[in-house]
Motif scaffolding. Structure first.
Motif, PDB file in Angstrom:
ATOM      1  N   HIS A  40     -18.560  -4.965   0.648  1.00 37.23           N
ATOM      2  CA  HIS A  40     -17.792  -5.575  -0.006  1.00 37.23           C
ATOM      3  C   HIS A  40     -17.683  -6.936   0.995  1.00 37.23           C
ATOM      4  N   PHE A  41     -16.780  -7.006   1.836  1.00 34.30           N
ATOM      5  CA  PHE A  41     -16.708  -7.785   3.305  1.00 34.30           C
ATOM      6  C   PHE A  41     -17.889  -8.552   4.213  1.00 34.30           C
ATOM      7  N   MET A  42     -18.952  -7.807   4.033  1.00 27.44           N
ATOM      8  CA  MET A  42     -19.863  -8.092   4.465  1.00 27.44           C
ATOM      9  C   MET A  42     -20.519  -8.498   4.109  1.00 27.44           C
ATOM     10  N   GLU A  43     -21.067  -8.554   2.685  1.00 26.85           N
ATOM     11  CA  GLU A  43     -21.376  -9.824   1.579  1.00 26.85           C
ATOM     12  C   GLU A  43     -20.850 -10.834   1.467  1.00 26.85           C
ATOM     13  N   ALA A  44     -19.438 -10.709   0.902  1.00 33.02           N
ATOM     14  CA  ALA A  44     -18.873 -12.086   1.208  1.00 33.02           C
ATOM     15  C   ALA A  44     -18.751 -12.896   2.502  1.00 33.02           C
ATOM     16  N   ASP A  45     -19.480 -12.632   4.212  1.00 31.22           N
ATOM     17  CA  ASP A  45     -18.964 -12.947   5.070  1.00 31.22           C
ATOM     18  C   ASP A  45     -20.142 -13.109   5.196  1.00 31.22           C
ATOM     19  N   GLY A  46     -21.525 -13.255   4.239  1.00 34.06           N
ATOM     20  CA  GLY A  46     -23.085 -13.245   4.944  1.00 34.06           C
ATOM     21  C   GLY A  46     -23.061 -12.278   6.376  1.00 34.06           C
ATOM     22  N   LYS A  47     -22.757 -11.422   6.043  1.00 36.99           N
ATOM     23  CA  LYS A  47     -23.049 -10.514   7.017  1.00 36.99           C
ATOM     24  C   LYS A  47     -22.681 -10.408   8.748  1.00 36.99           C
ATOM     25  N   ASP A  48     -21.194 -11.379   8.189  1.00 34.48           N
ATOM     26  CA  ASP A  48     -20.766 -11.581   9.800  1.00 34.48           C
ATOM     27  C   ASP A  48     -20.037  -9.772  10.174  1.00 34.48           C
ATOM     28  N   THR A  49     -20.560  -9.182  10.956  1.00 29.44           N
ATOM     29  CA  THR A  49     -19.722  -8.233  11.502  1.00 29.44           C
ATOM     30  C   THR A  49     -18.301  -8.357  12.218  1.00 29.44           C
ATOM     31  N   LEU A  50     -17.987  -9.727  13.167  1.00 28.61           N
ATOM     32  CA  LEU A  50     -16.907  -9.182  13.700  1.00 28.61           C
ATOM     33  C   LEU A  50     -16.165  -9.859  12.496  1.00 28.61           C
ATOM     34  N   ALA A  51     -16.283 -10.606  11.249  1.00 28.96           N
ATOM     35  CA  ALA A  51     -15.269 -11.350  10.230  1.00 28.96           C
ATOM     36  C   ALA A  51     -14.959 -10.301   9.651  1.00 28.96           C
ATOM     37  N   THR A  52     -16.038  -9.108   8.961  1.00 28.45           N
ATOM     38  CA  THR A  52     -15.567  -8.048   8.438  1.00 28.45           C
ATOM     39  C   THR A  52     -14.792  -7.231   9.092  1.00 28.45           C
ATOM     40  N   GLU A  53     -14.927  -6.777  10.080  1.00 29.56           N
ATOM     41  CA  GLU A  53     -13.787  -6.072  11.718  1.00 29.56           C
ATOM     42  C   GLU A  53     -12.756  -6.641  11.210  1.00 29.56           C
ATOM     43  N   ALA A  54     -12.245  -8.033  11.541  1.00 23.56           N
ATOM     44  CA  ALA A  54     -10.820  -8.210  11.174  1.00 23.56           C
ATOM     45  C   ALA A  54     -10.623  -8.952   9.723  1.00 23.56           C
ATOM     46  N   LYS A  55     -11.331  -8.675   8.826  1.00 26.70           N
ATOM     47  CA  LYS A  55     -10.789  -7.883   7.256  1.00 26.70           C
ATOM     48  C   LYS A  55     -10.505  -6.874   7.377  1.00 26.70           C
ATOM     49  N   MET A  56     -11.204  -5.874   7.884  1.00 27.61           N
ATOM     50  CA  MET A  56     -10.704  -4.251   7.534  1.00 27.61           C
ATOM     51  C   MET A  56      -9.751  -3.909   8.341  1.00 27.61           C
ATOM     52  N   HIS A  57     -10.003  -4.126   9.363  1.00 26.71           N
ATOM     53  CA  HIS A  57      -8.537  -4.186  10.101  1.00 26.71           C
ATOM     54  C   HIS A  57      -6.658  -3.874   9.513  1.00 26.71           C
ATOM     55  N   PRO A  58      -6.214  -4.496   8.718  1.00 22.09           N
ATOM     56  CA  PRO A  58      -5.169  -4.413   7.980  1.00 22.09           C
ATOM     57  C   PRO A  58      -5.344  -3.183   7.314  1.00 22.09           C
ATOM     58  N   TYR A  59      -6.256  -3.070   6.646  1.00 16.09           N
ATOM     59  CA  TYR A  59      -6.059  -2.189   6.027  1.00 16.09           C
ATOM     60  C   TYR A  59      -5.913  -0.242   6.792  1.00 16.09           C
ATOM     61  N   LEU A  60      -6.473  -0.668   8.069  1.00 16.56           N
ATOM     62  CA  LEU A  60      -5.996   0.542   8.945  1.00 16.56           C
ATOM     63  C   LEU A  60      -4.328   0.849   9.133  1.00 16.56           C
ATOM     64  N   ASP A  61      -3.504  -0.523   8.488  1.00 18.58           N
ATOM     65  CA  ASP A  61      -2.039  -0.487   8.874  1.00 18.58           C
ATOM     66  C   ASP A  61      -0.850  -0.265   6.918  1.00 18.58           C
ATOM     67  N   MET A  62      -1.646  -0.152   5.873  1.00 21.35           N
ATOM     68  CA  MET A  62      -1.600  -0.219   4.937  1.00 21.35           C
ATOM     69  C   MET A  62      -0.943   0.857   4.111  1.00 21.35           C
ATOM     70  N   THR A  63      -0.080   1.314   3.446  1.00 28.99           N
ATOM     71  CA  THR A  63       0.272   2.259   3.008  1.00 28.99           C
ATOM     72  C   THR A  63      -1.095   2.925   1.861  1.00 28.99           C
ATOM     73  N   ASN A  64      -1.843   4.353   1.517  1.00 30.04           N
ATOM     74  CA  ASN A  64      -1.953   5.071   0.708  1.00 30.04           C
ATOM     75  C   ASN A  64      -2.343   4.021  -0.687  1.00 30.04           C
ATOM     76  N   ASP A  65      -1.229   3.705  -1.445  1.00 27.51           N
ATOM     77  CA  ASP A  65      -0.820   2.676  -2.821  1.00 27.51           C
ATOM     78  C   ASP A  65      -1.291   1.166  -2.404  1.00 27.51           C
ATOM     79  N   GLU A  66      -0.583   0.400  -0.980  1.00 26.70           N
ATOM     80  CA  GLU A  66      -1.618  -0.557  -0.902  1.00 26.70           C
ATOM     81  C   GLU A  66      -3.300  -0.980  -0.260  1.00 26.70           C
ATOM     82  N   VAL A  67      -3.746   0.243   0.355  1.00 26.14           N
ATOM     83  CA  VAL A  67      -5.496   0.074   0.219  1.00 26.14           C
ATOM     84  C   VAL A  67      -5.619   0.102  -0.972  1.00 26.14           C
ATOM     85  N   LYS A  68      -5.067   1.487  -1.834  1.00 33.15           N
ATOM     86  CA  LYS A  68      -5.604   1.549  -3.493  1.00 33.15           C
ATOM     87  C   LYS A  68      -5.199  -0.362  -4.501  1.00 33.15           C
ATOM     88  N   GLU A  69      -4.187  -0.567  -4.428  1.00 30.52           N
ATOM     89  CA  GLU A  69      -4.409  -2.105  -5.367  1.00 30.52           C
ATOM     90  C   GLU A  69      -5.069  -2.968  -4.780  1.00 30.52           C
TER      91      GLU A  69
END
Length: 77
Positions: A40-69
């Motif tokens: 989803h983020f890759m498509e939204a970021d025009g295949k920009d891996t660094l931008a996608t990686e930055a958007k994915m990073h917070p998910y590693l610190d989220m709870t399961n409920d936050e990820v799911k929501e």
């Protein structure tokens, strides 16, 4: 008994590693939630891996409920 560091990471990332169709009754996608978010983020970021990686990073610190929501908000059609 206290959880080990590995068990804490494993529990924290359970939703990220679960197939979409097992986590959400509205999805037929068999990819893990992590991959669906990445795509989803890759498509939204025009295949920009660094931008996608930055958007994915917070998910590693989220709870399961936050990820799911957050995943549901982004990915449910």
């Amino acid at each position: 008994m206290a959880l080990t560091a590995e068990e804490k990471v494993e529990e924290r990332e359970r939703v990220l590693d679960t197939p979409m169709n097992e986590e959400f009754d509205w999805s037929d996608d068999k990819d893990p939630v992590r991959d669906a978010l990445w795509n989803h983020f890759m498509e939204a970021d025009g295949k920009d891996t660094l931008a996608t990686e930055a958007k994915m990073h917070p998910y590693l610190d989220m709870t399961n409920d936050e990820v799911k929501e957050n995943a549901e908000k982004l990915l449910k059609n």
